[in-house]
Design an enzyme around this catalytic site. Structure first.
Site, PDB file in Angstrom:
ATOM      1  N   ASP A  35     -10.784   2.164  -3.114  1.00  0.00           N
ATOM      2  CA  ASP A  35     -11.279   1.837  -1.779  1.00  0.00           C
ATOM      3  C   ASP A  35     -12.795   1.830  -1.758  1.00  0.00           C
ATOM      4  O   ASP A  35     -13.395   1.462  -0.751  1.00  0.00           O
ATOM      5  CB  ASP A  35     -10.770   2.871  -0.755  1.00  0.00           C
ATOM      6  CG  ASP A  35      -9.390   2.491  -0.234  1.00  0.00           C
ATOM      7  OD1 ASP A  35      -8.924   1.385  -0.557  1.00  0.00           O
ATOM      8  OD2 ASP A  35      -8.784   3.307   0.486  1.00  0.00           O
TER       9      ASP A  35
ATOM     10  N   ASP B 207       0.833  -1.202   0.000  1.00  0.00           N
ATOM     11  CA  ASP B 207       0.000   0.000   0.000  1.00  0.00           C
ATOM     12  C   ASP B 207       0.868   1.252   0.000  1.00  0.00           C
ATOM     13  O   ASP B 207       2.059   1.217   0.362  1.00  0.00           O
ATOM     14  CB  ASP B 207      -0.892  -0.034   1.255  1.00  0.00           C
ATOM     15  CG  ASP B 207      -2.203   0.704   1.065  1.00  0.00           C
ATOM     16  OD1 ASP B 207      -2.298   1.512   0.137  1.00  0.00           O
ATOM     17  OD2 ASP B 207      -3.121   0.459   1.868  1.00  0.00           O
TER      18      ASP B 207
HETATM   19  C1  GLA Z   1      -5.670   2.020   2.223  1.00  0.00           C
HETATM   20  C2  GLA Z   1      -6.090   0.828   1.392  1.00  0.00           C
HETATM   21  C3  GLA Z   1      -7.135   0.039   2.130  1.00  0.00           C
HETATM   22  C4  GLA Z   1      -6.597  -0.410   3.469  1.00  0.00           C
HETATM   23  C5  GLA Z   1      -6.105   0.792   4.264  1.00  0.00           C
HETATM   24  C6  GLA Z   1      -5.383   0.358   5.512  1.00  0.00           C
HETATM   25  O1  GLA Z   1      -6.697   2.948   2.332  1.00  0.00           O
HETATM   26  O2  GLA Z   1      -6.525   1.244   0.146  1.00  0.00           O
HETATM   27  O3  GLA Z   1      -7.542  -1.068   1.357  1.00  0.00           O
HETATM   28  O4  GLA Z   1      -5.543  -1.330   3.258  1.00  0.00           O
HETATM   29  O5  GLA Z   1      -5.223   1.589   3.516  1.00  0.00           O
HETATM   30  O6  GLA Z   1      -4.915   1.424   6.235  1.00  0.00           O
END
Ligand code: GLA
Length: 729
Positions: A548, A478
């Protein structure tokens, strides 16, 4: 040979599958001109298209109007400061303060295969698939060598480009812009498409006219960005999904980019793409080289759909690598939306137990397992398992998950550092920062300075230790903030502006180390969702978490837009809980499943808490995924969620046209006397197809011309899946 040099016309002809691209050497000074890009043509000499016999004429005939020549000549790679006032691809700063450049043909070579770009991701192909042309140009005044590199993919409508610049002088030269591609189209009557959005709303399609003046997109965020994807297409104004000429450009890079269509004074259009010149500078010492990342150019004579399928075929076969390249990805369950930071070993195992019973193949432990992280305000950089939460340690948890017959995956955010972390307390200067300035926080975190080797080594060793400590088979990488305060305490002043690009090279180096040492691990990229949905990332990870936003209805648009460029097999898609955590919408479980089917497929909810009715649907959804996954390749978009928000329809057809799958979502119902007629695409005209559910048989041409009737579905957000099998030819 797909690339020819014709001595008589002094022109290069590059022939891809149905595409030709022509470049010519012009006049005694050997300017490099762009002659043609479009449908395949057989002629050896089409130089007349450059209109060199018309005023202002070539400089050897009319040097008094040299500037008019330079300002209208369709150049192959534009340089500024000498009379071409349109957008320039190359600019320098010499010791004496000069910024202008002018490049002229010097030599060329044509060879089979495709070279690697040092330190950069790029498409690849063997000697049978690819032929490369390198045209070496010189600016003799600066002693700067500029090599334009073109590779033709013979069986696809693809030409890739990049540029290598070498300082052949004996003084330092600073490059202040080095773009990767320039195409001068001899027309302005075109539309342009780009993909825009924001966090949780990525890849919304924007179609507009190419107008006089400059219309561009860019990122100066250090990532390719949620806000706009590094993709631009220009096309006939009348181009549709299935007809018209379309030219797609996509940048194989994950940092700052710039792309633009410039409508010019004589109704021509200059399209350029490359690293964003904003805040960019790169010092070349004598004999040093700079390599600009690759631009993929796709030509389609049959609309936007064919452009997309060409990008998909290229990326699936010539960009994505590793063990999972052509393999069905394990169906995963991720605990992020299920628990956020509130979990421990027992909670994760309870999810895994239930998931394994239903056929889910992998548990992914998301953010919150390390340091003392119970919210997003600390511990990034401290990649040590939190044994208060992960009681018994990571190996115990992974072994227990494995005993259930499931694989185990883990989340990292390797590029970040929290001010509240042991790492920050030990190495404050390891983050990207400007000396003496309080850094701008984002999600309570700073960005690690991956342009520095010792920082990269620390990050790699931390990841490696975790990965070696248990049987981890998947990593979600990420990256949750943009770059700001770009500076460090290491590089000399004249190299400070290199940090943006050095950072991206550092990320690529880390991913390269990871995928080389752990080839069995499935890597999924993510950047707060889709801020790094780009071909650079696809070179390292066969799948990317594209947003997301897991709401099925929001995803229709996001997935539709993303499918303009990126293969469905590379898009991370999950069934999540309702009301949806981002938009609060309630949609049927069935629809969530069907929408997630157009991607890598997985779940992101607390499976121990959902209704029994929903839970019962999971094995059915998994069976569907297993049955149709290979088929989800050849995309034909039927509805356009941006133009007609009432319904969404996408169809997948096997390469040999023997099967077809139609995913239909009725967004909002309305009183209607009639069913909706959907005309299918991409079938064999004379073959007969059986609807697997009803056993009714239709000819391909009836389904494509007459269509199929979708009967009214009662309610909003309802869906239907149709599967047709070819019966007879
Ligand atoms: C980002 C990712 C999510 C999750 C969060 C965790 O927003 O896109 O899928 O993994 O971080 O903090």
């Amino acid at each position: 040979m797909p690339i020819h040099y014709y001595e008589k016309s002094k022109s290069f002809k590059l022939d891809a599958k149905d595409t030709s691209y022509v470049i010519a050497i012009v006049d005694e000074e050997q300017f490099l001109g762009h002659v043609y890009f479009g449908e395949k043509i057989p002629d050896e000499n089409v130089n007349y298209l450059m209109r060199l016999e018309e005023p202002p004429f070539i400089p050897s005939k009319n040097n008094r109007d040299r500037m008019s020549f330079l300002d209208s000549f369709p150049t192959e790679y534009s340089t500024g400061g000498l009379g071409d006032f349109r957008e320039s691809c190359l600019q320098v700063m010499t010791k004496s303060g000069i910024s202008a450049c002018g490049i002229f043909y010097n030599s060329h070579k044509i060879y089979e295969g495709k070279p690697k770009l040092k330190g950069l991701p790029a498409t690849f192909g063997g000697e049978k698939d690819c032929t490369t042309l390198e045209i070496t140009c010189m600016d003799k005044n600066l002693n700067l060598e500029v090599v334009l590199i073109y590779t033709v993919f013979e069986n696809l409508d693809v030409i890739t480009r990049s540029v290598r610049v070498k300082n052949c002088s004996n003084e330092d030269i600073i490059l202040t812009r080095v773009l990767s591609a320039c195409v001068d189209f001899d027309r302005i009557d075109m539309d342009m498409i780009t993909l825009h959005g924001s966090w949780a709303r990525e890849c919304h399609i924007c179609r507009r006219s190419v107008n006089l003046g400059k219309q561009g997109i860019s990122s100066a965020r250090g990532e390719s960005s949620h806000q706009v994807n590094p993709f631009l297409a220009v096309m006939d104004k009348s181009a549709t999904e299935d007809s018209g000429e379309v030219y797609g450009f996509n940048f194989v890079y994950s940092g700052n980019f710039f792309a633009q269509a410039e409508g010019c004074q004589f109704d021509t259009t200059r399209v350029i793409m490359g690293i964003n010149p904003f805040d960019f500078a790169w010092k070349l010492e004598p004999q040093e080289e700079f390599v600009a990342p690759e631009v993929v150019m796709v030509y389609s004579n049959s609309g936007i759909g064919k452009m997309s399928r060409t990008f998909h075929d290229l990326y699936r076969n010539h960009l994505i690598r590793g063990e999972y390249k052509d393999k069905k990805r394990p169906i995963l369950i991720n605990n992020w939306e299920a628990t956020y930071f509130d979990f421990d070993t027992e909670k994760l195992l309870s999810i895994a137990r239930e998931a394994s019973k239903l056929g889910i193949e992998m548990l992914v432990m998301d953010d919150g397992w390390f340091g003392k992280r119970n919210s997003d305000n600390c511990s990034l950089g401290d990649w040590v398992v939190n044994e208060y939460k992960i009681k018994g340690g990571l190996k115990y948890l992974v072994d227990e998950v494995n005993k259930l017959g499931m694989k185990f995956g883990i989340w990292f955010e390797p590029e970040m550092i929290s001010p509240d972390s042991d790492l920050y307390r030990a190495h404050q200067d390891w983050c990207i920062h400007i000396e003496g300035r309080v850094g701008t926080l984002c999600r309570s975190q700073y960005v690690l300075d991956l342009s520095r080797r010792e920082v990269r080594d620390y990050v790699y060793e931390s990841l490696r230790n975790i990965l070696l400590s248990a049987n981890i088979e998947y990593v979600k990488w990420d990256m949750n903030r943009q770059l700001s305060d770009v500076g460090n305490s290491i590089l000399p002043p004249e190299r400070q502006r290199e940090i943006w690009h050095r950072y991206v090279l550092g990320v690529y180096e880390l991913m390269d180390r990871l995928t080389t040492e752990f080839p069995h691990i499935l890597l999924e990229n993510c950047s707060g969702g889709g801020a790094r949905l780009d071909p650079g990332m696809l070179y390292y990870s066969p799948q990317i978490w594209i947003s997301d936003d897991t709401d099925a209805i929001e995803r229709l648009k996001i997935q539709h837009g993303a499918s303009y460029v990126y293969p469905v097999s590379a898009m991370g898609t999950h069934v999540s809980d309702c009301p949806n955590h981002i938009v609060g919408r309630i949609t049927p479980f069935e629809t969530r499943g069907l929408v997630a089917l157009s991607g890598t497929f997985g779940y992101e909810l607390d499976i121990t808490k959902i209704s029994q009715e929903d839970r019962n649907m999971i094995p059915k959804q998994i069976a569907m995924y297993n049955k149709y996954n290979d088929l989800i390749r050849g995309v034909h978009r039927i509805g356009n969620s941006f133009e007609n928000p009432e319904f969404y329809c996408v169809k997948y057809v096997a390469k040999d046209k023997s099967e077809a799958l139609v995913v239909y979502v009725q967004v909002l119902n309305r009183p209607n006397y009639h069913s909706r007629r959907i005309r299918l695409k991409g079938l064999r005209k004379n073959a007969f197809y059986r609807n697997e559910e009803t056993n009714e048989v239709y000819s391909g041409s009836t389904l494509m011309n007459g269509g199929f009737l979708i009967k009214g579905l009662w309610g909003d957000f309802k869906c239907i899946l149709l599967y047709f099998i070819c019966e007879q030819n």
